[in-house]
Enzyme design. Structure first.
Site, PDB file in Angstrom:
ATOM      1  N   GLU A 252       0.814  -1.217   0.000  1.00  0.00           N
ATOM      2  CA  GLU A 252       0.000   0.000   0.000  1.00  0.00           C
ATOM      3  C   GLU A 252       0.852   1.273   0.000  1.00  0.00           C
ATOM      4  OE1 GLU A 252      -2.841  -0.110   3.200  1.00  0.00           O
ATOM      5  OE2 GLU A 252      -3.884  -1.839   2.386  1.00  0.00           O
TER       6      GLU A 252
ATOM      7  N   GLU B  87      -5.060  -8.750   0.840  1.00  0.00           N
ATOM      8  CA  GLU B  87      -5.665  -8.408   2.129  1.00  0.00           C
ATOM      9  C   GLU B  87      -7.137  -8.120   1.912  1.00  0.00           C
ATOM     10  OE1 GLU B  87      -4.005  -5.205   4.535  1.00  0.00           O
ATOM     11  OE2 GLU B  87      -1.978  -5.804   3.976  1.00  0.00           O
TER      12      GLU B  87
END
Ligand code: BG6
Length: 458
Positions: A162, A360
């Protein structure tokens, strides 16, 4: 209906070094920030209080096995391996990561190793962090050291988790150190992160290492309030800023031209150097990890921008609270399961259907002890959350999307940045006082699903 998944589908979970390992030799920005402002962390709990994976790695890997994981992602801590970011390698860290990798393999669990999960060594931040190209070079060296130390056994590498989050948190919205609010500096950090990613990919390829390299991006589909052109434009700009600013460079090897034009027209472009475009073109990946938690709903702005306010992405849109949306009230995030399908279809149709997996997905819930029945947390809400997302994932695969696996956030309840231990995400409950681990009902459900390579659901 029975939902079955392709052979060799990856079933597992994700975690990160800083959130699980515990105290380390090298200081990170998190240690530094916590020492200055502990009040910024939920209940004043800092990054030294984790689920102690550094001590319990062997029994934790036994738990992963019990959960029928065939793969597991964690990260290497740059500050543990090279405490000042650029100098000597710490031999205890090498021993530790070797043990973890060897034990995962011994248990039949494929290690997915990420190189950076929000955890900048403080010594690197002191010279400017991602704003300084010397840090890009230091990261490239660190990546190469990792490939050389562990590449004989690790076949799935990720350069960043991320990468937009430290940009947002640290340089726009004040939820990561160094708590700056400045779009051009944010754009520089994002740009240099893409360069660092490409340097690592280049080093990986130059070393002829076995396996594949990718990146993990949090893709947040941007849904417009309506089909009105003003709302569509708002959603398009949000998509450019938050998704395509990383997605296009890593899959297409270049930035979207309309993002470049937009930033140029507002004088917000970071400084480029000769050779940057060629480097970015070499950063194309083999495998994309997709983190998906929530959609982004936007509408055109209702009001004019304050001329004195700093330049922000929100100059171009307002967030939109769709009536009737389903919420996770603890985290304040909308739950929208079809988003996972929309992401996969977008990748299939607009990005040549890359090899990808869900790296995720998860649901953080506060005070889960209230759901304890006969000593175990009965988290049926998490089972519902997972299976509803898996249904949409299954639909994507059946329509040709190249999705190879599903990893949950996370294995054991862990420390989560400013939220510390507020919301729990794990398949395994952690008693913070005793460090005792207890598998939740969702962990048992996931173990059965992984073993059967599918599940039954209406
Ligand atoms: C993901 C991150 O975005 O969200 C994890 O990769 C993080 O590191 C997880 O722990 C949950 O975040 P939060 O903010 O709800 O605690």
């Amino acid at each position: 209906m029975y939902y079955s998944f392709p052979d060799n589908f990856w079933w597992g979970s994700a975690s990160s070094a800083l959130q699980t390992e515990g105290a380390r030799e090298g200081e990170t920005t998190w240690d530094h920030w916590f020492s200055r402002e502990p009040n910024r962390f939920h209940n004043g709990v800092g990054p030294q209080q984790t689920s102690t994976f550094y001590e319990h790695w062997k029994t934790d890997i036994a738990l992963l096995k019990q959960l029928n994981h065939n793969s597991f992602r964690t990260s290497i801590s740059w500050a543990r391996l090279i405490p000042d970011g650029i100098g000597e390698v710490n031999p205890q860290a090498v021993t530790f990561y070797n043990q973890v990798i060897d034990e995962l393999l011994a248990q039949g669990i494929t290690p997915f190793i990420n190189l950076f999960h929000f955890d900048m060594p403080m010594a690197m931040q002191e010279i400017g962090g991602w704003e300084n190209r010397e840090v890009v070079a230091a990261y490239a060296r660190y990546a190469q050291i990792c490939f050389e130390l562990f590449g004989d056994r690790v076949n799935h590498w990720f350069t960043f988790n991320e990468p937009i989050v430290p940009v947002e948190g640290g340089y726009l919205y004040d939820f990561h150190y160094p708590n700056v609010v400045d779009f051009r500096r944010a754009a520089t950090v994002a740009y240099h992160t893409v360069l660092a990613h490409a340097e690592a990919v280049r080093a990986f390829r130059a070393g002829n290492h076995a396996g594949e390299i990718g990146i993990v991006l949090n893709l947040t589909p941007s849904y417009p309030r309506s089909q009105n052109p003003a709302d569509l434009k708002a959603a398009h700009i949000a998509d450019l800023m938050f998704n395509r600013s990383f997605l296009d460079p890593v899959l297409k090897g270049e930035y979207p031209q309309d993002l470049v034009a937009l930033l140029k027209s507002y004088d917000q472009l970071p400084a480029c150097q000769p050779g940057d475009s060629e480097l970015i073109a070499q950063g194309k990946i083999d495998l994309l990890g997709i983190n998906y938690y929530q959609p982004r709903r936007v509408k055109c702005r209702d009001s004019a921008v304050n001329p004195d306010a700093p330049f922000m992405p929100e100059w171009f849109f307002d967030s939109y609270e769709m009536p009737g949306r389903k919420m996770n009230p603890y985290r304040g995030w909308e739950i929208y399961e079809p988003g996972i399908y929309d992401i996969l279809v977008n990748l299939r149709d607009n990005y040549a259907n890359p090899r990808c997996f869900i790296s995720e997905n998860g649901m953080g819930v506060e005070n889960e002890q209230r759901f304890i029945e006969n000593g175990q947390i009965n988290d049926q809400y998490r089972i519902d959350f997972i299976s509803e997302h898996l249904k949409w994932l299954h639909k994507g695969i059946s329509e040709g999307c190249n999705c190879l696996g599903y990893h949950m956030w996370t294995f054991i309840d862990n420390w989560s940045w400013c939220n510390a231990y507020k919301n729990r995400y794990g398949f395994v409950q952690l008693d913070l006082a005793t460090q005792q681990r207890t598998i939740k009902k969702s962990g048992e459900w996931f173990a059965a699903t992984a073993q059967n390579n599918g599940f039954t659901r209406e």
